[in-house]
Write a protein that holds these residues in place. Structure first.
Motif, mmCIF file in Angstrom:
data_model
loop_
_atom_site.group_PDB
_atom_site.id
_atom_site.type_symbol
_atom_site.label_atom_id
_atom_site.label_comp_id
_atom_site.label_asym_id
_atom_site.label_seq_id
_atom_site.Cartn_x
_atom_site.Cartn_y
_atom_site.Cartn_z
ATOM 1 N N THR A 175 43.415 59.582 50.786
ATOM 2 C CA THR A 175 43.006 60.835 51.426
ATOM 3 C C THR A 175 42.425 60.595 52.815
ATOM 4 O OG1 THR A 175 40.789 60.660 50.471
ATOM 5 C CG2 THR A 175 42.446 61.848 49.190
ATOM 6 N N LEU B 195 37.818 67.868 46.918
ATOM 7 C CA LEU B 195 36.984 66.685 46.692
ATOM 8 C C LEU B 195 36.638 66.563 45.211
ATOM 9 C CD1 LEU B 195 35.360 64.316 47.846
ATOM 10 C CD2 LEU B 195 33.475 65.909 48.235
ATOM 11 N N PHE C 173 39.285 64.859 43.083
ATOM 12 C CA PHE C 173 39.296 63.393 43.118
ATOM 13 C C PHE C 173 38.095 62.808 42.384
ATOM 14 C CE2 PHE C 173 42.269 64.364 46.459
ATOM 15 C CZ PHE C 173 43.237 63.388 46.285
ATOM 16 N N LEU C 174 36.952 63.459 42.471
ATOM 17 C CA LEU C 174 35.784 62.956 41.766
ATOM 18 C C LEU C 174 36.001 62.982 40.260
ATOM 19 C CD1 LEU C 174 33.005 64.666 43.899
ATOM 20 C CD2 LEU C 174 33.480 62.215 43.778
ATOM 21 N N LEU D 74 33.346 59.647 49.377
ATOM 22 C CA LEU D 74 33.639 60.301 48.102
ATOM 23 C C LEU D 74 32.399 60.383 47.233
ATOM 24 C CD1 LEU D 74 37.106 58.697 47.305
ATOM 25 C CD2 LEU D 74 36.664 61.145 47.503
ATOM 26 N N ARG D 75 31.633 59.309 47.202
ATOM 27 C CA ARG D 75 30.445 59.270 46.346
ATOM 28 C C ARG D 75 29.336 60.185 46.845
ATOM 29 N NH1 ARG D 75 31.329 52.964 46.238
ATOM 30 N NH2 ARG D 75 32.641 52.787 44.358
ATOM 31 N N ALA E 142 42.508 57.359 45.705
ATOM 32 C CA ALA E 142 41.515 58.241 46.322
ATOM 33 C C ALA E 142 41.370 57.948 47.811
ATOM 34 C CB ALA E 142 40.174 58.084 45.612
ATOM 35 N N ARG E 143 41.451 56.673 48.186
ATOM 36 C CA ARG E 143 41.307 56.312 49.608
ATOM 37 C C ARG E 143 42.507 56.761 50.429
ATOM 38 N NH1 ARG E 143 38.979 51.370 47.584
ATOM 39 N NH2 ARG E 143 41.017 50.368 47.751
ATOM 40 N N GLU F 129 40.849 53.946 42.754
ATOM 41 C CA GLU F 129 40.146 54.014 44.031
ATOM 42 C C GLU F 129 41.130 53.968 45.197
ATOM 43 O OE1 GLU F 129 37.222 50.958 44.108
ATOM 44 O OE2 GLU F 129 35.888 51.969 42.679
ATOM 45 N N LEU G 236 39.490 59.182 53.091
ATOM 46 C CA LEU G 236 38.056 59.095 52.860
ATOM 47 C C LEU G 236 37.681 57.704 52.365
ATOM 48 C CD1 LEU G 236 37.382 62.468 51.004
ATOM 49 C CD2 LEU G 236 37.125 61.980 53.428
ATOM 50 N N ARG H 54 29.778 63.186 47.307
ATOM 51 C CA ARG H 54 30.093 64.370 46.505
ATOM 52 C C ARG H 54 29.963 65.671 47.284
ATOM 53 N NH1 ARG H 54 30.294 62.406 41.267
ATOM 54 N NH2 ARG H 54 30.760 64.496 40.533
#
Length: 452
Positions: A428, A408, A411-412, A435-436, A425-426, A422, A430, A438
Motif C-alpha cells: 500500500t 486502513l 489491512f489491520l 499501519l500500527r 500490507a506494505r 506484512e 505504508l 491505526r
C-alpha cells in the motif's frame, strides 16, 4: 472584512453546541483500536484445560489433512476459485494459522454448553477451570483472548451465576499471583433489562477492589438472544441502555441467533444463520451500536463437520466410508462457509465456533474474504494516502479520511488474523509503523510534517 455576527452575541449558543459536540464524541468514540478476534470458541467448563487451544488446533489440522489436504481439495470442498493459485494460498495460510494460533478467543462456558448441574459439581468445575487458566497463563498456552460465560442473571439463576463468577475469579487470582490473562472478559447471556448488566458491573467492581486490581480490569460482554434486548416493553430501542448499564465495561455484543429465532416462534427446522429474522437482528444491532466502540459478533453454525463413520479399535475405515465421511464434512463446511461469508459481507467480522473441525473453514472463509479484496484495497489506500499528503502540503482540506480509515482497518484486521502478510500490507506504500498507528489521519499528518 466587515462581519455582522460577534462572538459575544453567539456565546450562549456556542457553549451549548460545544457541550453537545463533546457529549456526542463521548457517546460515539468510533471503532476500538484494539484487535478484534475473528471468532469465539465456546467449550464446556468441565472440559477446559490449559492446553485446550493447542489440542483444538491439532484436531483442526487433522480434519484439514483428512478432508482437504491441499488447495485443490479445499477448493472442491468450499467452492473456492483455483485460478492463480488462490485456493492454495488460502490453504497454506490456514495451515500456518492452525499451527501458530489455532484459537483466537475462547469462552469457558457455564451456560448452554455446560448445562444445569448440582451446585457442588459446578463449584468444583469453576475452581478447576480457573486453576487451568492460571496454569495456561504461566505456560503461555492460552489464546490471546479468553473469558467465561456464566448463567443469566434471572431470579432463578442469579445466585448460581454470581457464585460461579466469584469462585472462578477468586481462584484464578489466587493461583496466578493476582494476574489476569490479557483481554479477560465475562459474558452475560440472555440479557433483558439494564439492572442485570448493572449488577454484573458492580460485582466486577467489588472483585477488583477486593483483589487490588485496577478499575475496569474485568470487562464484560453481552449476548443479545431475545427481542426484549432490542426494544423495551413500550417498543423503544433498548440495547444502548443495556450497554451503558455496564458502566464502560462492555466491550462486545454477541448475537444468539437460535434463542432469538426461537423467541420469535420460528420453527426449529427453519432456525439458521441465514433466516431473514437474523438479518433484521444484525441490522438493528448495527444501527443501535454504530460508532459506540462496542464490537459485534455473529452467532454459530450448528451443523457440525462430523462424518457418519468412526474408527473402531485398530480396524481401518473402508475407502467408501472415508469418502462418505469427507462428503459429510464438506457439506457441513459449505454451510459454515456460507454463514461466515454472509456475516463478513454484512460487516460482522467475528462469529462463534463450536467444534475443532470448524476452525479450518472459519479461517478459510475469512482469508478468502480478505485476499479477494486485497488488490483493489491496496490500490485505493495508496491513492488516498498519496492524495492526502499532497493536499495537506498545499493547505487544502482532505475530506475522505473516513474512507481512508476504512481501508486502513481492512489491512489491520487482515494482518491481525493472518489473512494478509506484512509484505502485502506494505504494498500500500505504508510502513509497518504507519499501519500500527491505526489512524489514517495520523498517517497523513505525519507525512505532511515530514515533507515540510
Amino acid at each position: 472584512m466587515k462581519t455582522t455576527l460577534t462572538p459575544e452575541a453567539s456565546a450562549a449558543s456556542r457553549e451549548a453546541l460545544r457541550r453537545a459536540n463533546v457529549a456526542f464524541a463521548h457517546a460515539y468514540p468510533g471503532d476500538s483500536t484494539r484487535r478484534q478476534p475473528v471468532h469465539t470458541v465456546y467449550g464446556g467448563a468441565h472440559l477446559f484445560r490449559a492446553g485446550t487451544a493447542r489440542k483444538m488446533g491439532d484436531l483442526a489440522l487433522a480434519a484439514l489433512r483428512d478432508h482437504a489436504a491441499d488447495g485443490s481439495q479445499l477448493a472442491h470442498g468450499l467452492g473456492l476459485p483455483q485460478r492463480g493459485g488462490f485456493a492454495q494460498r488460502v490453504h497454506d495460510r490456514v495451515v500456518d494459522k492452525l499451527q501458530r494460533e489455532p484459537v483466537e478467543d475462547f469462552r469457558i462456558d457455564f451456560e448452554d454448553g455446560y448445562g444445569h448441574r448440582p451446585d457442588p459439581e459446578e463449584d468444583a468445575h469453576a475452581v478447576a477451570a480457573a486453576t487451568e487458566v492460571a496454569r495456561g497463563l504461566e505456560q503461555g498456552s492460552l489464546p490471546p483472548f479468553i473469558g467465561i460465560r456464566v448463567k443469566s442473571f434471572t431470579e432463578e439463576l442469579y445466585a448460581r451465576a454470581s457464585r460461579t463468577l466469584d469462585l472462578f475469579v477468586t481462584t484464578l487470582l489466587e493461583q496466578s499471583g493476582g494476574r489476569l490473562p490479557p483481554s479477560f472478559v465475562v459474558t452475560l447471556p440472555k440479557v433483558t433489562v439494564p439492572e442485570q448488566v448493572t449488577t454484573l458491573a458492580k460485582l466486577l467492581s467489588e472483585l477488583e477492589s477486593a483483589h487490588h486490581l485496577p478499575p475496569g480490569a474485568l470487562s464484560l460482554e453481552l449476548m443479545v438472544e431475545t427481542p426484549q434486548a432490542l426494544f423495551d416493553a413500550r417498543g423503544r430501542p433498548h440495547l444502548r441502555s443495556l450497554v451503558e448499564a455496564g458502566e464502560g465495561r462492555c466491550s462486545h455484543v454477541h448475537l444468539g441467533v437460535y434463542d432469538y429465532t426461537a423467541a420469535l416462534d420460528v420453527s426449529a427446522h427453519m432456525q439458521h444463520m441465514l433466516h431473514p429474522a437474523c438479518d433484521h437482528l444484525r441490522d438493528t444491532v448495527q444501527v443501535l451500536l454504530a460508532g459506540s466502540g462496542v464490537r459485534l459478533s455473529d452467532g454459530a453454525t450448528n451443523v457440525m463437520p462430523v462424518g457418519p463413520h468412526r474408527k473402531q479399535g485398530d480396524t481401518a475405515l473402508l475407502p467408501t466410508q472415508l469418502r462418505e465421511n469427507t462428503d459429510a464434512v464438506h457439506r457441513a463446511w459449505q454451510v459454515a462457509y456460507r454463514h461466515t461469508r454472509h456475516s463478513l459481507e454484512r460487516g460482522y467480522y467475528q462469529g462463534w465456533d463450536l467444534h475443532p473441525a470448524q476452525l479450518p473453514v472459519r479461517y478459510a472463509a475469512v482469508y478468502a474474504f480478505f485476499l479477494e479484496g486485497l488488490e483493489p484495497a491496496s490500490q485505493r489506500l495508496k491513492a488516498f494516502v498519496d492524495k492526502a499528503a499532497q493536499a495537506t502540503l498545499l493547505g487544502d482540506v482532505f475530506d475522505d479520511a473516513a474512507t481512508g480509515q476504512g481501508l486502513l482497518n481492512f489491512f489491520l484486521r487482515g494482518l491481525a488474523c493472518g489473512a494478509l502478510t506484512e509484505e502485502e500490507a506494505r504494498a500500500t506504500g505504508l510502513t509497518l509503523e504507519e499501519l500500527r498507528s491505526r489512524s489514517f489521519r495520523a498517517i497523513v499528518q505525519g507525512r505532511a510534517d515530514a515533507s515540510r
